[in-house]
Write a protein that holds these residues in place. Structure first.
Motif, PDB file in Angstrom:
ATOM      1  N   LEU A 171       9.892  -3.085  -4.203  1.00  0.00           N
ATOM      2  CA  LEU A 171       8.840  -2.882  -3.215  1.00  0.00           C
ATOM      3  C   LEU A 171       8.689  -1.401  -2.869  1.00  0.00           C
ATOM      4  CD1 LEU A 171       6.828  -4.608  -1.579  1.00  0.00           C
ATOM      5  CD2 LEU A 171       8.407  -4.427   0.336  1.00  0.00           C
ATOM      6  N   ARG A 172       9.840  -0.707  -2.747  1.00  0.00           N
ATOM      7  CA  ARG A 172       9.796   0.736  -2.459  1.00  0.00           C
ATOM      8  C   ARG A 172       9.122   1.489  -3.597  1.00  0.00           C
ATOM      9  NH1 ARG A 172      14.601   1.141   0.843  1.00  0.00           N
ATOM     10  NH2 ARG A 172      13.790   1.301   2.958  1.00  0.00           N
ATOM     11  N   LEU A 198       6.867   0.235  -5.617  1.00  0.00           N
ATOM     12  CA  LEU A 198       5.433  -0.052  -5.518  1.00  0.00           C
ATOM     13  C   LEU A 198       4.807   0.820  -4.439  1.00  0.00           C
ATOM     14  CD1 LEU A 198       3.113  -1.922  -6.518  1.00  0.00           C
ATOM     15  CD2 LEU A 198       3.673  -3.438  -4.629  1.00  0.00           C
ATOM     16  N   ALA A 199       5.515   0.963  -3.328  1.00  0.00           N
ATOM     17  CA  ALA A 199       5.027   1.801  -2.234  1.00  0.00           C
ATOM     18  C   ALA A 199       4.850   3.234  -2.710  1.00  0.00           C
ATOM     19  CB  ALA A 199       6.000   1.746  -1.065  1.00  0.00           C
ATOM     20  N   SER A 220       1.973   3.501  -5.441  1.00  0.00           N
ATOM     21  CA  SER A 220       0.616   3.251  -4.943  1.00  0.00           C
ATOM     22  C   SER A 220       0.127   4.385  -4.059  1.00  0.00           C
ATOM     23  CB  SER A 220       0.560   1.925  -4.182  1.00  0.00           C
ATOM     24  OG  SER A 220       1.313   2.018  -3.010  1.00  0.00           O
ATOM     25  N   THR A 221       1.048   5.154  -3.477  1.00  0.00           N
ATOM     26  CA  THR A 221       0.598   6.238  -2.597  1.00  0.00           C
ATOM     27  C   THR A 221       0.688   7.612  -3.255  1.00  0.00           C
ATOM     28  OG1 THR A 221       2.800   6.198  -1.620  1.00  0.00           O
ATOM     29  CG2 THR A 221       1.055   5.104  -0.395  1.00  0.00           C
ATOM     30  N   LEU A 257      -0.567   1.332 -11.813  1.00  0.00           N
ATOM     31  CA  LEU A 257       0.656   0.851 -11.159  1.00  0.00           C
ATOM     32  C   LEU A 257       1.591   0.195 -12.170  1.00  0.00           C
ATOM     33  CD1 LEU A 257      -0.658  -0.757  -7.847  1.00  0.00           C
ATOM     34  CD2 LEU A 257       0.681   1.331  -8.091  1.00  0.00           C
ATOM     35  N   SER A 297       2.221   5.944   5.462  1.00  0.00           N
ATOM     36  CA  SER A 297       1.365   4.984   4.771  1.00  0.00           C
ATOM     37  C   SER A 297       1.635   3.593   5.334  1.00  0.00           C
ATOM     38  CB  SER A 297       1.642   4.995   3.268  1.00  0.00           C
ATOM     39  OG  SER A 297       2.862   4.330   3.011  1.00  0.00           O
ATOM     40  N   TRP A 312       3.119   1.205   4.043  1.00  0.00           N
ATOM     41  CA  TRP A 312       4.435   0.676   3.672  1.00  0.00           C
ATOM     42  C   TRP A 312       5.478   0.962   4.744  1.00  0.00           C
ATOM     43  CZ3 TRP A 312       3.808  -2.252  -0.540  1.00  0.00           C
ATOM     44  CH2 TRP A 312       2.698  -1.978  -1.340  1.00  0.00           C
ATOM     45  N   GLU A 334       7.573  -1.760   7.026  1.00  0.00           N
ATOM     46  CA  GLU A 334       9.034  -1.733   7.107  1.00  0.00           C
ATOM     47  C   GLU A 334       9.497  -1.638   8.567  1.00  0.00           C
ATOM     48  OE1 GLU A 334      10.632   0.801   4.050  1.00  0.00           O
ATOM     49  OE2 GLU A 334      12.469   1.069   5.187  1.00  0.00           O
ATOM     50  N   ALA A 372      -0.886  -3.614  -2.660  1.00  0.00           N
ATOM     51  CA  ALA A 372      -1.318  -2.284  -3.099  1.00  0.00           C
ATOM     52  C   ALA A 372      -2.762  -2.041  -2.691  1.00  0.00           C
ATOM     53  CB  ALA A 372      -1.155  -2.159  -4.612  1.00  0.00           C
ATOM     54  N   SER A 411      -2.964  -1.289   0.998  1.00  0.00           N
ATOM     55  CA  SER A 411      -2.516   0.073   1.291  1.00  0.00           C
ATOM     56  C   SER A 411      -3.634   1.075   1.030  1.00  0.00           C
ATOM     57  CB  SER A 411      -1.281   0.381   0.437  1.00  0.00           C
ATOM     58  OG  SER A 411      -1.152   1.748   0.225  1.00  0.00           O
ATOM     59  N   LYS A 418      -5.829   3.221   4.071  1.00  0.00           N
ATOM     60  CA  LYS A 418      -5.934   4.677   4.100  1.00  0.00           C
ATOM     61  C   LYS A 418      -7.397   5.122   4.136  1.00  0.00           C
ATOM     62  CE  LYS A 418      -4.189   8.820   2.030  1.00  0.00           C
ATOM     63  NZ  LYS A 418      -3.984   9.452   0.755  1.00  0.00           N
TER      64      LYS A 418
END
Lengths: 66, 329
Positions: free
Chosen positions: A13-14, A16-17, A20-21, A58, B247, B249, B253, B277, B280, B284
């Motif tokens: 998940l991290r 993907l985070a 994606s950013t 991704l 962001s 994410w 969390e 995704a 997210s 933004k």
């Protein structure tokens, strides 16, 4: 420090985070802008093309398929 | 035959007194009060949030609750009265209780349904005597006798209560006449950015939406609920806490570490990574700040109510004023 240890643990998940950013941020922006343009009337696959590019990026960055 | 079945079904269900009466428009549910939130799941989420990383994550995300506790304390300090005991309902580890000083109260009674959250912080961090009771906030009268308390406060816990009108009635019942209720809860526009981003992402990717953010109480309903519960001299006001995150994410969390993950009955336990995704990216573009960070809004409703007592100050008789308002304004 304990915080440092926990925040560097790399979970899928991290990852993907992160991707994606950062890695795919230009595709993310393109997709976001597309949704922004139609957000009052979104339906399934309104921004299919833009998301396909984002999703492709991704998948390459994560080195896995889904 | 049909009649017999009906009778049998009624007999099988134990008769319980519901504190909130159902409105006539809704179909009467079998459980008495309509269940929106999965309280057992919520308790587990909060237990886990505190246990994770020995509480480091949980302490890191105290910022929202500490800020709101601070603002709520200003409201308590406006009330010129010293209490013997204040009950902190849904106290968590004691965000509000830690701010209480001996000039305001002798003792604090903390009630929470999550035992690990309740016991997270040591007694030394408090300035007044502390007693902790592990109990369900929805059944307050099981732990507090009627007409027994001078003041009950609740800081950011009522948004997970299924039977909000019933809990308010129980709070009023537990108070002595002229007792104080002071509360803060998350209101309607809380996390609207996340709500809309997830909705748009789900519609575009999957073609439908599902509940990810709780339904929350509207500001204008609170004064109705308080007066319906029997409180007088009401004061209700709203306030916002806006927090910036790098962001979506980090926001997700932090919400998890706060124990504020989704606990709506019938929620989906799975969110596709494509949808995440997409959300997210949408978050933004739709709500993002110029510097690339994203904001999250927490709307807080503050409420003050008093249990009625004959000697309380009351509004004057209509038409008894001596000064013309025209002269003042």
């Amino acid at each position: 420090m304990q915080t440092a240890k926990t925040s560097t643990t790399v979970t899928p998940l991290r990852q993907l985070a992160l991707h994606s950013t950062t890695t795919c941020s230009s595709h993310a922006t393109a997709y976001g802008k597309c949704i922004l343009a139609v957000y009052a009337d979104v339906r399934k696959d309104s921004c299919k093309q833009e998301f396909e590019k984002f999703g492709q990026c991704l998948r390459e960055a994560m080195k896995r398929k889904w | 035959m049909f009649l017999l079945q009906v009778v049998a079904r009624h007999a099988a269900r134990p008769w319980t007194r519901a504190f909130a009466s159902e409105s006539s428009s809704s179909f009467p549910p079998a459980t008495g009060v309509y269940q929106v939130f999965d309280r057992a799941a919520k308790r587990k989420q909060r237990d886990r949030a505190v246990s994770r990383d020995a509480g480091v994550g949980s302490r890191t995300v105290d910022y929202v609750r500490d800020e709101v506790a601070d603002r709520m304390m200003e409201r308590l300090l406006d009330i010129r009265r010293k209490f013997d005991t204040i009950v902190d309902l849904g106290s968590g580890p004691g965000h509000f209780s830690k701010l209480l000083e001996p000039e305001k109260t002798r003792k604090i009674l903390m009630i929470d349904s999550s035992e690990t959250t309740l016991n997270r912080d040591q007694d030394e961090e408090f300035e007044v005597e502390v007693e902790r009771v592990h109990a369900d906030e929805e059944n307050l009268l099981d732990v507090l006798p009627r007409n027994s308390q001078e003041a009950i406060v609740s800081c950011l816990s009522l948004h997970w209560v299924n039977d909000l009108p019933g809990v308010l009635v129980q709070i009023k019942e537990a108070l002595k006449p002229d007792g104080l209720f002071l509360g803060a809860m998350f209101g309607g526009d809380t996390l609207f950015e996340l709500r809309t981003a997830l909705q748009l992402a789900e519609v575009d990717r999957e073609g439908g939406i599902s509940p990810h953010i709780s339904p929350m109480t509207d500001t204008k309903d609170i004064s109705n609920l308080l007066s319906r519960a029997g409180f007088t001299l009401l004061t209700v006001d709203i306030d916002e806490v806006r927090v910036g995150y790098p962001s979506m994410w980090e926001l997700l969390e932090d919400l998890r570490d706060m124990g504020e993950s989704n606990a709506v009955v019938g929620r989906r336990h799975f969110l596709h990574r494509d949808t995440l995704a997409a959300a997210s990216a949408i978050y933004k573009e739709l709500h993002g700040n110029e510097d690339g960070s994203i904001p999250a809004t927490f709307q807080i409703i503050y409420m003050i109510g008093w249990k009625p007592e004959p000697n309380q100050p009351k509004p004057l008789e209509r038409g008894s004023a001596q000064t013309n308002l025209k002269d003042v304004l």
